[in-house]
Design a protein around this motif. Structure first.
Motif, PDB file in Angstrom:
ATOM      1  N   SER A 144       0.849  -1.201   0.000  1.00 14.20           N
ATOM      2  CA  SER A 144       0.000   0.000   0.000  1.00 14.20           C
ATOM      3  C   SER A 144       0.882   1.248   0.000  1.00 14.20           C
ATOM      4  CB  SER A 144      -0.903   0.019   1.236  1.00 14.20           C
ATOM      5  OG  SER A 144      -0.139   0.231   2.413  1.00 14.20           O
ATOM      6  N   PRO A 145       0.354   2.394  -0.422  1.00 13.67           N
ATOM      7  CA  PRO A 145       1.127   3.643  -0.393  1.00 13.67           C
ATOM      8  C   PRO A 145       1.581   4.024   1.013  1.00 13.67           C
ATOM      9  CG  PRO A 145      -0.767   3.881  -1.847  1.00 13.67           C
ATOM     10  CD  PRO A 145      -0.940   2.579  -1.140  1.00 13.67           C
ATOM     11  N   ASP A 146       0.752   3.730   2.029  1.00 11.17           N
ATOM     12  CA  ASP A 146       1.139   4.073   3.404  1.00 11.17           C
ATOM     13  C   ASP A 146       2.360   3.265   3.841  1.00 11.17           C
ATOM     14  OD1 ASP A 146      -0.858   5.927   3.623  1.00 11.17           O
ATOM     15  OD2 ASP A 146      -2.279   4.577   4.623  1.00 11.17           O
ATOM     16  N   GLU A 147       2.367   1.968   3.514  1.00 11.01           N
ATOM     17  CA  GLU A 147       3.518   1.134   3.859  1.00 11.01           C
ATOM     18  C   GLU A 147       4.748   1.581   3.070  1.00 11.01           C
ATOM     19  OE1 GLU A 147       2.576  -3.271   4.626  1.00 11.01           O
ATOM     20  OE2 GLU A 147       0.918  -2.619   3.343  1.00 11.01           O
ATOM     21  N   GLY A 151       8.445   2.889   4.369  1.00  8.71           N
ATOM     22  CA  GLY A 151       9.707   2.381   3.839  1.00  8.71           C
ATOM     23  C   GLY A 151      10.586   3.507   3.308  1.00  8.71           C
ATOM     24  N   ALA A 152       9.989   4.484   2.608  1.00 15.45           N
ATOM     25  CA  ALA A 152      10.750   5.610   2.074  1.00 15.45           C
ATOM     26  C   ALA A 152      11.373   6.431   3.200  1.00 15.45           C
ATOM     27  CB  ALA A 152       9.854   6.487   1.205  1.00 15.45           C
ATOM     28  N   ALA A 153      10.611   6.639   4.270  1.00 11.97           N
ATOM     29  CA  ALA A 153      11.131   7.393   5.413  1.00 11.97           C
ATOM     30  C   ALA A 153      12.309   6.667   6.052  1.00 11.97           C
ATOM     31  CB  ALA A 153      10.017   7.620   6.435  1.00 11.97           C
ATOM     32  N   ALA A 154      12.224   5.339   6.145  1.00 11.56           N
ATOM     33  CA  ALA A 154      13.309   4.555   6.741  1.00 11.56           C
ATOM     34  C   ALA A 154      14.560   4.624   5.863  1.00 11.56           C
ATOM     35  CB  ALA A 154      12.861   3.103   6.930  1.00 11.56           C
ATOM     36  N   VAL A 174      -0.244  14.281  -6.053  1.00  8.59           N
ATOM     37  CA  VAL A 174       0.932  13.978  -5.237  1.00  8.59           C
ATOM     38  C   VAL A 174       0.911  12.487  -4.894  1.00  8.59           C
ATOM     39  CG1 VAL A 174       2.130  14.431  -3.064  1.00  8.59           C
ATOM     40  CG2 VAL A 174       1.010  16.313  -4.279  1.00  8.59           C
ATOM     41  N   VAL A 175       1.975  11.775  -5.283  1.00  7.13           N
ATOM     42  CA  VAL A 175       2.020  10.319  -5.080  1.00  7.13           C
ATOM     43  C   VAL A 175       3.113   9.913  -4.098  1.00  7.13           C
ATOM     44  CG1 VAL A 175       1.028   9.784  -7.336  1.00  7.13           C
ATOM     45  CG2 VAL A 175       3.515  10.065  -7.099  1.00  7.13           C
TER      46      VAL A 175
END
Length: 217
Positions: A144-147, A151-154, A174-175
């Motif tokens: 999902s985009p939230d997951e 991951g992107a933040a990590a 905005v994606v």
């Protein structure tokens, strides 16, 4: 016998003469002469103003704006051949390009944990121009985009302190977010999210802006 004479009416030069009216042609000639006279006076005044006031000509004759010419350089293409991709690939693998600007895909292998932790799949890709420019890419896909955002933040946090960040847009939507993180040895790490996909690219600082912009995911 008285001689009576009757005076006859006078004729000839003493008779009254009726004045003739001017013809339409005469009026037209007169108007033309007046028009020419006014035009000559106006030209003389303009010439006098031009000699008396040097800036007059510049004020009267405003130059046309010079059109801006934009020269677009051709998009660079690889001079080396990309790796063979005739084998089986997932849909996400196929979405990874075989070339980005002058860089060709040299290798594509499954990423190991913990880099792809939580991802449905993750891949390591190497792009090179066959000379000095090399960019290492890690690509992962989440459920999902939230997951994917987590991951992107990590990945961004692991890379270091972001120098700049912003929105990733597809059209006006905005994606995800992107982050540019300075690294050692004149390199830069770029992490960005596009929906359920997260990518991290590491390479020469002067190349990474163009590489990120040209990458299709």
């Amino acid at each position: 016998m008285t001689d009576q004479r009757v005076n006859s009416p006078r004729t000839g030069a003493t008779a009254s003469v009726t004045a003739k009216k001017a013809s339409p042609a005469v009026y037209r000639r007169r108007r033309f002469v007046v028009f020419v006279g006014v035009l000559v006076v106006a030209v003389v005044l303009v010439l006098l103003a031009g000699f008396a006031w040097p800036g007059f000509w510049r004020a009267e004759a405003t130059p046309e704006p010079v059109p801006t010419v934009t020269v677009t350089a051709p998009v660079p293409t690889p001079t080396v051949k990309a790796m063979d991709r005739s084998g089986d690939e997932t849909a996400f693998q196929k979405a990874l390009p075989s070339a980005v600007l002058q860089l060709a895909l040299g290798s594509l292998a499954e990423a190991k944990e913990p880099k792809g932790e939580g991802a449905l799949e993750a891949w390591n890709a190497e792009y090179s121009d066959g000379d000095a420019a090399e960019v290492a890419v890690v690509a992962g896909q989440w459920a999902s985009p939230d997951e994917a955002a987590t991951g992107a933040a990590a990945w961004t946090s692991a890379a270091g302190e972001a120098e700049r960040t912003g929105d990733v847009k597809v059209g006006k939507e905005v994606v995800g977010q992107y982050a540019f993180v300075p690294a050692k040895g004149g390199t830069t790490v770029v992490v960005w999210q596009n929906g359920t996909a997260v990518l991290q690219a590491t390479g020469p600082t002067d190349l990474m802006e163009d590489f990120y912009t040209a990458f299709p995911l």
